[in-house]
Motif scaffolding. Sequence first.
Motif, PDB file in Angstrom:
ATOM      1  N   MET A  18       0.846  -1.183   0.000  1.00 25.52           N
ATOM      2  CA  MET A  18       0.000   0.000   0.000  1.00 25.52           C
ATOM      3  C   MET A  18       0.886   1.238   0.000  1.00 25.52           C
ATOM      4  O   MET A  18       1.885   1.297   0.701  1.00 25.52           O
ATOM      5  CB  MET A  18      -0.890   0.013   1.254  1.00 25.52           C
ATOM      6  N   THR A  19       0.492   2.221  -0.770  1.00 24.80           N
ATOM      7  CA  THR A  19       1.187   3.493  -0.711  1.00 24.80           C
ATOM      8  C   THR A  19       0.704   4.243   0.523  1.00 24.80           C
ATOM      9  O   THR A  19      -0.391   3.982   1.032  1.00 24.80           O
ATOM     10  CB  THR A  19       0.905   4.332  -1.976  1.00 24.80           C
ATOM     11  N   ASP A  20       1.520   5.155   1.000  1.00 18.54           N
ATOM     12  CA  ASP A  20       1.131   5.918   2.174  1.00 18.54           C
ATOM     13  C   ASP A  20      -0.160   6.675   1.906  1.00 18.54           C
ATOM     14  O   ASP A  20      -0.392   7.162   0.790  1.00 18.54           O
ATOM     15  CB  ASP A  20       2.226   6.918   2.553  1.00 18.54           C
ATOM     16  N   PRO A  21      -0.999   6.806   2.932  1.00 14.76           N
ATOM     17  CA  PRO A  21      -2.221   7.587   2.773  1.00 14.76           C
ATOM     18  C   PRO A  21      -1.881   9.070   2.590  1.00 14.76           C
ATOM     19  O   PRO A  21      -0.775   9.512   2.906  1.00 14.76           O
ATOM     20  CB  PRO A  21      -2.971   7.333   4.082  1.00 14.76           C
ATOM     21  N   THR A  22      -2.841   9.825   2.112  1.00 15.34           N
ATOM     22  CA  THR A  22      -2.683  11.259   1.907  1.00 15.34           C
ATOM     23  C   THR A  22      -2.842  11.987   3.231  1.00 15.34           C
ATOM     24  O   THR A  22      -3.818  11.764   3.958  1.00 15.34           O
ATOM     25  CB  THR A  22      -3.749  11.765   0.908  1.00 15.34           C
ATOM     26  N   ALA A  23      -1.894  12.857   3.556  1.00 15.59           N
ATOM     27  CA  ALA A  23      -1.920  13.595   4.820  1.00 15.59           C
ATOM     28  C   ALA A  23      -2.428  15.018   4.606  1.00 15.59           C
ATOM     29  O   ALA A  23      -2.200  15.629   3.562  1.00 15.59           O
ATOM     30  CB  ALA A  23      -0.523  13.632   5.430  1.00 15.59           C
ATOM     31  N   GLY A  24      -3.113  15.530   5.605  1.00 22.01           N
ATOM     32  CA  GLY A  24      -3.588  16.906   5.619  1.00 22.01           C
ATOM     33  C   GLY A  24      -4.039  17.251   7.028  1.00 22.01           C
ATOM     34  O   GLY A  24      -3.952  16.422   7.941  1.00 22.01           O
ATOM     35  N   ARG A  25      -4.506  18.471   7.225  1.00 17.36           N
ATOM     36  CA  ARG A  25      -5.024  18.870   8.521  1.00 17.36           C
ATOM     37  C   ARG A  25      -6.471  18.391   8.649  1.00 17.36           C
ATOM     38  O   ARG A  25      -7.253  18.485   7.700  1.00 17.36           O
ATOM     39  CB  ARG A  25      -5.012  20.390   8.691  1.00 17.36           C
ATOM     40  N   PRO A  26      -6.866  17.919   9.832  1.00 18.91           N
ATOM     41  CA  PRO A  26      -8.271  17.576  10.053  1.00 18.91           C
ATOM     42  C   PRO A  26      -9.093  18.845  10.258  1.00 18.91           C
ATOM     43  O   PRO A  26      -8.554  19.905  10.597  1.00 18.91           O
ATOM     44  CB  PRO A  26      -8.236  16.730  11.331  1.00 18.91           C
ATOM     45  N   ALA A  77       4.760   7.204   9.076  1.00 24.45           N
ATOM     46  CA  ALA A  77       5.646   6.348   9.880  1.00 24.45           C
ATOM     47  C   ALA A  77       5.424   6.596  11.373  1.00 24.45           C
ATOM     48  O   ALA A  77       5.459   5.655  12.176  1.00 24.45           O
ATOM     49  CB  ALA A  77       7.108   6.599   9.505  1.00 24.45           C
ATOM     50  N   TRP A  78       5.183   7.842  11.761  1.00 23.54           N
ATOM     51  CA  TRP A  78       4.884   8.182  13.163  1.00 23.54           C
ATOM     52  C   TRP A  78       3.614   7.443  13.595  1.00 23.54           C
ATOM     53  O   TRP A  78       3.563   6.844  14.672  1.00 23.54           O
ATOM     54  CB  TRP A  78       4.714   9.698  13.319  1.00 23.54           C
ATOM     55  N   ALA A  79       2.579   7.488  12.765  1.00 23.19           N
ATOM     56  CA  ALA A  79       1.319   6.818  13.093  1.00 23.19           C
ATOM     57  C   ALA A  79       1.509   5.301  13.146  1.00 23.19           C
ATOM     58  O   ALA A  79       0.986   4.640  14.059  1.00 23.19           O
ATOM     59  CB  ALA A  79       0.243   7.188  12.075  1.00 23.19           C
ATOM     60  N   LEU A  80       2.240   4.743  12.193  1.00 22.97           N
ATOM     61  CA  LEU A  80       2.481   3.294  12.187  1.00 22.97           C
ATOM     62  C   LEU A  80       3.213   2.842  13.443  1.00 22.97           C
ATOM     63  O   LEU A  80       2.930   1.765  13.979  1.00 22.97           O
ATOM     64  CB  LEU A  80       3.279   2.884  10.951  1.00 22.97           C
ATOM     65  N   ASP A  81       4.145   3.663  13.922  1.00 24.53           N
ATOM     66  CA  ASP A  81       4.861   3.326  15.149  1.00 24.53           C
ATOM     67  C   ASP A  81       3.884   3.175  16.313  1.00 24.53           C
ATOM     68  O   ASP A  81       4.021   2.273  17.133  1.00 24.53           O
ATOM     69  CB  ASP A  81       5.897   4.408  15.448  1.00 24.53           C
ATOM     70  N   VAL A  98      -3.470   7.900  17.954  1.00 23.06           N
ATOM     71  CA  VAL A  98      -3.892   7.682  16.575  1.00 23.06           C
ATOM     72  C   VAL A  98      -5.309   7.139  16.682  1.00 23.06           C
ATOM     73  O   VAL A  98      -5.565   6.177  17.406  1.00 23.06           O
ATOM     74  CB  VAL A  98      -2.986   6.687  15.820  1.00 23.06           C
ATOM     75  N   VAL A  99      -6.231   7.794  15.989  1.00 18.88           N
ATOM     76  CA  VAL A  99      -7.638   7.406  15.974  1.00 18.88           C
ATOM     77  C   VAL A  99      -7.950   6.970  14.545  1.00 18.88           C
ATOM     78  O   VAL A  99      -7.900   7.777  13.619  1.00 18.88           O
ATOM     79  CB  VAL A  99      -8.547   8.586  16.403  1.00 18.88           C
ATOM     80  N   LEU A 100      -8.240   5.689  14.391  1.00 21.23           N
ATOM     81  CA  LEU A 100      -8.417   5.081  13.074  1.00 21.23           C
ATOM     82  C   LEU A 100      -9.889   4.798  12.817  1.00 21.23           C
ATOM     83  O   LEU A 100     -10.532   4.118  13.616  1.00 21.23           O
ATOM     84  CB  LEU A 100      -7.617   3.775  13.025  1.00 21.23           C
ATOM     85  N   GLU A 101     -10.416   5.333  11.739  1.00 22.08           N
ATOM     86  CA  GLU A 101     -11.776   5.007  11.319  1.00 22.08           C
ATOM     87  C   GLU A 101     -11.692   3.967  10.217  1.00 22.08           C
ATOM     88  O   GLU A 101     -10.847   4.069   9.327  1.00 22.08           O
ATOM     89  CB  GLU A 101     -12.494   6.251  10.783  1.00 22.08           C
ATOM     90  N   GLN A 143      -9.770   6.487   7.272  1.00 24.58           N
ATOM     91  CA  GLN A 143      -8.963   7.645   7.625  1.00 24.58           C
ATOM     92  C   GLN A 143      -8.472   7.495   9.053  1.00 24.58           C
ATOM     93  O   GLN A 143      -9.000   6.692   9.820  1.00 24.58           O
ATOM     94  CB  GLN A 143      -9.712   8.957   7.441  1.00 24.58           C
ATOM     95  N   ALA A 144      -7.432   8.258   9.386  1.00 23.99           N
ATOM     96  CA  ALA A 144      -6.886   8.254  10.737  1.00 23.99           C
ATOM     97  C   ALA A 144      -6.499   9.679  11.098  1.00 23.99           C
ATOM     98  O   ALA A 144      -6.192  10.488  10.218  1.00 23.99           O
ATOM     99  CB  ALA A 144      -5.666   7.343  10.830  1.00 23.99           C
ATOM    100  N   ILE A 145      -6.531   9.972  12.390  1.00 27.35           N
ATOM    101  CA  ILE A 145      -6.112  11.281  12.890  1.00 27.35           C
ATOM    102  C   ILE A 145      -5.121  11.045  14.019  1.00 27.35           C
ATOM    103  O   ILE A 145      -5.315  10.161  14.855  1.00 27.35           O
ATOM    104  CB  ILE A 145      -7.309  12.114  13.384  1.00 27.35           C
ATOM    105  N   GLY A 146      -4.057  11.823  14.030  1.00 31.98           N
ATOM    106  CA  GLY A 146      -3.069  11.765  15.098  1.00 31.98           C
ATOM    107  C   GLY A 146      -2.641  13.160  15.478  1.00 31.98           C
ATOM    108  O   GLY A 146      -2.786  14.106  14.694  1.00 31.98           O
TER     109      GLY A 146
END
Length: 171
Positions: free
Chosen positions: A1-9, A29-33, A97-100, A146-149
Amino acid sequence: MTDPTAGRPYMPGYGIRPEGEGSGLLSWAWALDRLTGSHDYWVASVRPDGRPHVMPVWGVWADDAFWFSSSVGSRKMRNLAERPDCVVTTEDPRDPVVLEGRAEVTSDPAEIAAFLAVLNTKYAVAYGVGFLDPAVNATVRVGPVQAIGLLHTDFRGSPTRWRFPRGGPED
């Protein structure tokens, strides 16, 4: 999988800084950790009457998804059978990290064995495949939408939302 797209929530009223200010966007990578390193997780589901339900679980991040198991008769599994959309959080409320995502139960022996191998290694246990007999204990894959951290040390300058290629509702 390619990394998801990041942005501000979208967090109105909190004074969230633009993407280039503060800590900036956090890396996937921070979220995966955090997703791999958390010992315990919280799974939130919705009861048939609309009331929320949250329970802690052991789980693993593997094959680009969150995996856990639960008794097929448990409240969370009955909820997820009706409404598979759910939320999974890591154990650290300060740098969460909050994963939906969407929960899917698998009965594929290869997927169950792969999950069990990662679970046994992570938690230093030795559950056998009989423990995850699909008639008794469900093996659940939560595919991320989506996920938020965020960092507690930079609440206004670190919030990051990652959107996954599978898509989902925005907000």
